[in-house]
Design an enzyme around this catalytic site. Sequence first.
Site, PDB file in Angstrom:
ATOM      1  N   GLU B  71      35.325  42.749  45.871  1.00 57.25           N
ATOM      2  CA  GLU B  71      36.266  43.163  44.850  1.00 57.25           C
ATOM      3  C   GLU B  71      37.647  43.187  45.485  1.00 57.25           C
ATOM      4  O   GLU B  71      37.839  43.813  46.518  1.00 57.25           O
ATOM      5  CB  GLU B  71      35.869  44.574  44.371  1.00 57.25           C
ATOM      6  CG  GLU B  71      36.786  45.192  43.346  1.00 57.25           C
ATOM      7  CD  GLU B  71      36.477  44.680  41.948  1.00 57.25           C
ATOM      8  OE1 GLU B  71      35.296  44.776  41.545  1.00 57.25           O
ATOM      9  OE2 GLU B  71      37.407  44.219  41.278  1.00 57.25           O
ATOM     10  N   ALA B  75      41.042  40.036  41.901  1.00 59.32           N
ATOM     11  CA  ALA B  75      39.843  39.356  41.412  1.00 59.32           C
ATOM     12  C   ALA B  75      38.571  40.009  41.934  1.00 59.32           C
ATOM     13  O   ALA B  75      38.599  40.734  42.916  1.00 59.32           O
ATOM     14  CB  ALA B  75      39.873  37.900  41.858  1.00 59.32           C
ATOM     15  N   LYS B  92      35.156  33.407  41.293  1.00 58.23           N
ATOM     16  CA  LYS B  92      36.258  34.339  41.471  1.00 58.23           C
ATOM     17  C   LYS B  92      36.791  34.680  40.089  1.00 58.23           C
ATOM     18  O   LYS B  92      37.489  33.879  39.464  1.00 58.23           O
ATOM     19  CB  LYS B  92      37.332  33.690  42.338  1.00 58.23           C
ATOM     20  CG  LYS B  92      38.442  34.608  42.774  1.00 58.23           C
ATOM     21  CD  LYS B  92      39.266  33.918  43.854  1.00 58.23           C
ATOM     22  CE  LYS B  92      40.341  34.823  44.408  1.00 58.23           C
ATOM     23  NZ  LYS B  92      41.025  34.202  45.551  1.00 58.23           N
ATOM     24  N   ASP B 184      48.701  34.321  54.297  1.00 57.88           N
ATOM     25  CA  ASP B 184      47.817  35.493  54.283  1.00 57.88           C
ATOM     26  C   ASP B 184      46.597  35.269  55.170  1.00 57.88           C
ATOM     27  O   ASP B 184      45.469  35.523  54.768  1.00 57.88           O
ATOM     28  CB  ASP B 184      47.400  35.813  52.839  1.00 57.88           C
ATOM     29  CG  ASP B 184      46.830  37.227  52.713  1.00 57.88           C
ATOM     30  OD1 ASP B 184      47.060  38.042  53.637  1.00 57.88           O
ATOM     31  OD2 ASP B 184      46.158  37.507  51.723  1.00 57.88           O
TER      32      ASP B 184
END
Lengths: 401, 398
Positions: B71, B75, B92, B184
Amino acid sequence: MHLPSNRSPASEIREVRCVCPGCSLACVVSAMKNPGAAESRRLLGLLDGALVREARLWKVPVFKNGRIQGADISSSQHQEMILWLGEMSRLFQFCPETFALGVCVLNRLLSTVKAQPKYLKCIAFTSLVLAAKINEEDEVIGSVKDLVVRSGCSFSTAELLRMERIILDKLHWDLYTATPVDFIHIFHALLVSGHPHLIPSIGLDSGVRWDPAPEPGALPASPGHQKRPSDFQAALWTRQVQHCMACHQLWQFKGSTLALAIITLELEALTADWFSVVTDLLKRAQVDSVEFIHCKEMVDQYLHSLEFSLPANAIYIFDSAQIQEQERACSPVQHLWKARRGRGGGGSVQGDSDEYYDGFRCLYDDEEVNQGAEGGDVKHLFDPQQGKDVSPCPPLHPAVN
Amino acid sequence: MIVDLVRSGLSPSGSRAHWFHTLQVRPRGRRGRSNSDPLGGTGCEGDAFTWGPGLQFRAAQSYLSLEKLGEGTYASVYKGISRINGQLVALKVIHMKTEEGVPFTAIREASLLKGLKHANIVLLHDIIHTRESLTLVFEYLQTDLAQYMTQHPGGLHSRNVRIFMFQLLRGLSFIHQNRILHRDLKPQNLLISYLGELKLADFGLARSKSIPSQTFSSEVVTLWYRPPDVLLGSTDYSTALDMWGAGCVFIEMLQGAPAFPGVTDVFEQLQKIWTVLGVPCEDNWPGVSLLPNYRPEWFHQSEPKQFRAVWKRLNQLPHKTEDLVQRMLTRVPTDRISALEALKHPYFSTLPPPIMHLKDMVSIFKVPGVRLETEVRDIFNPGRRIKPSLLLPAAKCW
């Protein structure tokens, strides 16, 4: 424009060694210090990538009898819509790349589906919102609801979201393309890195000394030089290209062609050395020269009709009222003659005129075949005597200094 | 030594059966490219196709959701199965805010991944977009690097680290060539298949840097993996951003613990970095003093340390490992090694040479001799001991 407030000359100079997309000043400095083979390679890679994306995704609606084929949208409605998108983009403080991407999305959609005029505004606005979601950092975008309110549009958020779904679906979520604004940036960077001798003449050198190896102690003393002079030129071209994107006659040209036409018009006027530079870029960008010439003329016409081309001291002085009619009949050669007339003035230019002429001949070869009816010796058009009865406007540099 | 054994085709006895015991054991060889094929490829295709006559891509009923895998803020991820071809998939499911439409993260992720097809980038199969929901359908990978490291604490097998690093850099090199910054990188976003294939995932923060002189937000990348230039407020970062993150992941795989962990704000994070690399000044980083968050007086002065003194595992490994880490964890972004250069670093010279010349979509595990080693520690299988005879040469190798 998306200018960082915290830019330092020194950090930019460090970027010179960067293998990755850096800032254009870095290119200038790098080009000045060493011709920077790595930098050119990087920029050419960037250009190739952009051309591939453009080739894959560039699509614009076809107009027939002044209307988008298959839809009941007129070219003037479409044009208005793009101008309005420009306003919206400025209102929301989106960067020019976002506006350009929004227009590309809109044009792709209009060429993919049969849109009804009553939805046009909603489609256009949603295209811009999608472009912003891709292009802007989320802190800039704000809430969609807020954007709708600020736009003053009558449609609801629900309608916008439904349109968003339709656009994403119709375009298969494949929204990353190379826009005309992207090409302006790339060509600009290529110019300053590949042709450093042009820098003074295209207004990139504003008299600020950019010492690549400054005394560390001296650095904090010069925070005022944060706005890079080279940005000025790129910003100006970006504005021009944004204007051109609103002109429906210019949609038929790819972004790469349009960007190169705008830059060429400026180089022609500012430097005697423009021809080799432009041919080099034309070759690199694989732009068709016939199409390019056609585009350049229309851009010239359009920008002058807007009386926009340069701030304060424009380079050419034309009777804009007459241009509309004249240009339609105007052959490319005549047009170039006009351009030359504008550039003339300096005696030193005369000696090179044959060389330019040969260059034109090359460029215009295909055109001349088509324009065979004009016949005769086109050479006389270039006779310096011809220009005598018209007072030539001395070339003026943009007000950078 | 192990390298020699493998190269000559003599894999250590007994290791083949459980060479990667942490996940499903499956015969090699019959496998196709995709690792999201639970039915083992050709043999079961007939069955699979009877599932879904008339089912189509871009339709919700074409996928069956099995169990929730995770989680996130934007999404929920479910394991699922495609009723079209029986493949396992990761679904997703994007949280849709009714007022905002499709989140920008989903638009970026989907439209960027559309153009990225590579063995080390997660494959986007399908997009299901209805009024109420948006689901991105990805290939299914069994685990991610964070889970893998949890399962094998205390640092990974040095040869596996090399294989993972190579794939991470190969994926990065590919996206960087395509002018895309991931922005990221962290172990959670590096998916791993049962075979050991590593794939970059979660492109929600990724950006295309397709024009020169583009600047971005400095609020990117989880703090632990954010480079010092961005922590100092720089917005004109580029591919070097991802290289710092990759360097942090490198250390984390070797040490079994994050390189610069456990802090709450930007300044603490910078202090962690300066403790190892030293506080920068204009002499060693021209321009640093002009970055918005540069406050040298706020930091404890510290001299640069040897990496091997900070991260002890480096002591046990050949010097070239430390050398590559150092080139990645460099303060000045423009001095940081690029992904492409890193792939050519001597650290990877022990991998079979054909690995350097693979086509984009070909997994490195197609190259003979490339396989994952059994990890020394496994929390799911604590009783298991590696034969001392295997452990010893490996230890020497380090």
